[in-house]
Design a protein around this motif. Sequence first.
Motif, mmCIF file in Angstrom:
data_model
loop_
_atom_site.group_PDB
_atom_site.id
_atom_site.type_symbol
_atom_site.label_atom_id
_atom_site.label_comp_id
_atom_site.label_asym_id
_atom_site.label_seq_id
_atom_site.Cartn_x
_atom_site.Cartn_y
_atom_site.Cartn_z
ATOM 1 N N ARG A 3 0.872 -1.181 0.000
ATOM 2 C CA ARG A 3 0.000 0.000 0.000
ATOM 3 C C ARG A 3 0.906 1.227 0.000
ATOM 4 O O ARG A 3 1.766 1.365 0.869
ATOM 5 C CB ARG A 3 -0.909 -0.021 1.222
ATOM 6 C CG ARG A 3 -1.851 -1.234 1.232
ATOM 7 C CD ARG A 3 -2.637 -1.353 2.535
ATOM 8 N NE ARG A 3 -3.582 -0.263 2.713
ATOM 9 C CZ ARG A 3 -4.819 -0.233 2.214
ATOM 10 N NH1 ARG A 3 -5.254 -1.238 1.497
ATOM 11 N NH2 ARG A 3 -5.616 0.798 2.438
ATOM 12 N N TYR A 4 0.689 2.118 -0.968
ATOM 13 C CA TYR A 4 1.533 3.292 -1.144
ATOM 14 C C TYR A 4 0.658 4.544 -1.059
ATOM 15 O O TYR A 4 -0.131 4.828 -1.956
ATOM 16 C CB TYR A 4 2.228 3.251 -2.506
ATOM 17 C CG TYR A 4 3.171 2.074 -2.675
ATOM 18 C CD1 TYR A 4 4.531 2.224 -2.430
ATOM 19 C CD2 TYR A 4 2.696 0.829 -3.073
ATOM 20 C CE1 TYR A 4 5.404 1.152 -2.585
ATOM 21 C CE2 TYR A 4 3.553 -0.248 -3.236
ATOM 22 C CZ TYR A 4 4.907 -0.080 -2.987
ATOM 23 O OH TYR A 4 5.765 -1.143 -3.143
ATOM 24 N N ALA A 5 0.806 5.291 0.042
ATOM 25 C CA ALA A 5 0.053 6.538 0.199
ATOM 26 C C ALA A 5 0.584 7.550 -0.814
ATOM 27 O O ALA A 5 1.776 7.570 -1.136
ATOM 28 C CB ALA A 5 0.209 7.060 1.621
ATOM 29 N N PHE A 6 -0.333 8.377 -1.337
ATOM 30 C CA PHE A 6 0.084 9.442 -2.250
ATOM 31 C C PHE A 6 -0.673 10.721 -1.957
ATOM 32 O O PHE A 6 -1.697 10.725 -1.269
ATOM 33 C CB PHE A 6 -0.061 9.025 -3.721
ATOM 34 C CG PHE A 6 -1.458 8.690 -4.187
ATOM 35 C CD1 PHE A 6 -2.321 9.685 -4.659
ATOM 36 C CD2 PHE A 6 -1.910 7.377 -4.197
ATOM 37 C CE1 PHE A 6 -3.599 9.369 -5.109
ATOM 38 C CE2 PHE A 6 -3.183 7.052 -4.651
ATOM 39 C CZ PHE A 6 -4.026 8.046 -5.116
ATOM 40 N N VAL A 7 -0.140 11.825 -2.478
ATOM 41 C CA VAL A 7 -0.673 13.151 -2.219
ATOM 42 C C VAL A 7 -0.442 14.018 -3.452
ATOM 43 O O VAL A 7 0.434 13.735 -4.262
ATOM 44 C CB VAL A 7 0.020 13.769 -0.971
ATOM 45 C CG1 VAL A 7 1.495 13.987 -1.225
ATOM 46 C CG2 VAL A 7 -0.653 15.039 -0.517
ATOM 47 N N CYS A 8 -1.221 15.080 -3.570
ATOM 48 C CA CYS A 8 -0.924 16.131 -4.540
ATOM 49 C C CYS A 8 -0.025 17.113 -3.799
ATOM 50 O O CYS A 8 -0.432 17.666 -2.767
ATOM 51 C CB CYS A 8 -2.197 16.835 -5.021
ATOM 52 S SG CYS A 8 -1.844 18.311 -6.012
ATOM 53 N N THR A 9 1.185 17.307 -4.290
ATOM 54 C CA THR A 9 2.124 18.183 -3.569
ATOM 55 C C THR A 9 1.661 19.632 -3.534
ATOM 56 O O THR A 9 2.059 20.386 -2.647
ATOM 57 C CB THR A 9 3.538 18.102 -4.177
ATOM 58 O OG1 THR A 9 3.470 18.452 -5.560
ATOM 59 C CG2 THR A 9 4.117 16.712 -4.006
ATOM 60 N N PHE A 10 0.793 20.041 -4.458
ATOM 61 C CA PHE A 10 0.269 21.411 -4.454
ATOM 62 C C PHE A 10 -0.920 21.569 -3.507
ATOM 63 O O PHE A 10 -1.212 22.663 -3.048
ATOM 64 C CB PHE A 10 -0.179 21.827 -5.857
ATOM 65 C CG PHE A 10 0.906 21.757 -6.898
ATOM 66 C CD1 PHE A 10 2.140 22.363 -6.699
ATOM 67 C CD2 PHE A 10 0.696 21.078 -8.087
ATOM 68 C CE1 PHE A 10 3.140 22.296 -7.668
ATOM 69 C CE2 PHE A 10 1.682 21.017 -9.059
ATOM 70 C CZ PHE A 10 2.904 21.617 -8.852
ATOM 71 N N HIS A 11 -1.633 20.472 -3.276
ATOM 72 C CA HIS A 11 -2.866 20.506 -2.469
ATOM 73 C C HIS A 11 -2.833 19.329 -1.494
ATOM 74 O O HIS A 11 -3.402 18.264 -1.771
ATOM 75 C CB HIS A 11 -4.102 20.429 -3.381
ATOM 76 C CG HIS A 11 -4.053 21.425 -4.494
ATOM 77 N ND1 HIS A 11 -3.659 21.088 -5.779
ATOM 78 C CD2 HIS A 11 -4.304 22.756 -4.508
ATOM 79 C CE1 HIS A 11 -3.688 22.177 -6.542
ATOM 80 N NE2 HIS A 11 -4.076 23.205 -5.793
ATOM 81 N N PRO A 12 -2.178 19.469 -0.348
ATOM 82 C CA PRO A 12 -1.967 18.356 0.578
ATOM 83 C C PRO A 12 -3.246 17.707 1.121
ATOM 84 O O PRO A 12 -3.187 16.606 1.672
ATOM 85 C CB PRO A 12 -1.164 18.974 1.725
ATOM 86 C CG PRO A 12 -0.680 20.297 1.231
ATOM 87 C CD PRO A 12 -1.544 20.687 0.077
ATOM 88 N N ASN A 13 -4.387 18.379 0.939
ATOM 89 C CA ASN A 13 -5.645 17.757 1.367
ATOM 90 C C ASN A 13 -6.100 16.686 0.379
ATOM 91 O O ASN A 13 -7.007 15.902 0.673
ATOM 92 C CB ASN A 13 -6.731 18.813 1.535
ATOM 93 C CG ASN A 13 -6.990 19.600 0.245
ATOM 94 O OD1 ASN A 13 -6.035 19.975 -0.439
ATOM 95 N ND2 ASN A 13 -8.243 19.830 -0.075
ATOM 96 N N MET A 14 -5.476 16.632 -0.797
ATOM 97 C CA MET A 14 -5.797 15.603 -1.790
ATOM 98 C C MET A 14 -4.892 14.396 -1.516
ATOM 99 O O MET A 14 -3.672 14.454 -1.722
ATOM 100 C CB MET A 14 -5.540 16.112 -3.220
ATOM 101 C CG MET A 14 -6.472 17.208 -3.655
ATOM 102 S SD MET A 14 -6.060 17.854 -5.312
ATOM 103 C CE MET A 14 -6.297 16.407 -6.352
ATOM 104 N N THR A 15 -5.493 13.304 -1.024
ATOM 105 C CA THR A 15 -4.712 12.113 -0.671
ATOM 106 C C THR A 15 -5.377 10.853 -1.215
ATOM 107 O O THR A 15 -6.562 10.847 -1.550
ATOM 108 C CB THR A 15 -4.553 11.978 0.856
ATOM 109 O OG1 THR A 15 -5.865 11.829 1.430
ATOM 110 C CG2 THR A 15 -3.853 13.183 1.454
ATOM 111 N N GLY A 16 -4.595 9.791 -1.264
ATOM 112 C CA GLY A 16 -5.103 8.491 -1.673
ATOM 113 C C GLY A 16 -4.096 7.419 -1.345
ATOM 114 O O GLY A 16 -3.015 7.710 -0.806
ATOM 115 N N THR A 17 -4.429 6.180 -1.676
ATOM 116 C CA THR A 17 -3.534 5.053 -1.444
ATOM 117 C C THR A 17 -3.544 4.152 -2.672
ATOM 118 O O THR A 17 -4.607 3.678 -3.071
ATOM 119 C CB THR A 17 -3.967 4.233 -0.203
ATOM 120 O OG1 THR A 17 -4.008 5.094 0.931
ATOM 121 C CG2 THR A 17 -3.006 3.077 0.061
ATOM 122 N N LEU A 18 -2.370 3.955 -3.250
ATOM 123 C CA LEU A 18 -2.232 3.032 -4.383
ATOM 124 C C LEU A 18 -2.009 1.644 -3.807
ATOM 125 O O LEU A 18 -1.071 1.437 -3.032
ATOM 126 C CB LEU A 18 -1.051 3.447 -5.265
ATOM 127 C CG LEU A 18 -0.833 2.587 -6.509
ATOM 128 C CD1 LEU A 18 -1.980 2.792 -7.518
ATOM 129 C CD2 LEU A 18 0.490 2.936 -7.164
#
Length: 137
Positions: free
Chosen positions: A119-134
């Motif tokens: 499981r790899y967490a990811f984020v939008c570096t410009f908008h840290p409230n945008m998250t997910g998990t690959l």
Amino acid sequence: MSPSPRRRRAVPLVLGAVAALLLATACSDGDGEPSPAPPSPPTSSAPSSPESAGALRITTEDFAFSPADPEVGPGEKITVVNKDSAAHTVTATDGDAFDTGSIAGGESGTFTAPSEAGRYAFVCTFHPNMTGTLIVR
């Protein structure tokens, strides 16, 4: 002296018969039999682009990832489509497992899933409230 009406009707009939004979000969394979139609080219059911059926696609829209927790196979290509006007990234939060770099609004980018399951967490570096998990299976 002009040809008789009978002769005028016979000329087109003879020309039509000659044309039919030439056409039949042109469509023959040389033994008097018509040539078979050429085979149709094979069709492929393989996807032709990353956005085809079966390829994973993550969409950024309204400052959210969809799906937020996508599942993929190891090493699979993933297309990210940015439907917002602002630029976004899909960047792994731990290490350098993957990073799309900046994807401008209305554009798309791709990245490759890690080769190891997990499981790899990811984020939008410009908008840290945008998250997910690959999720790599």
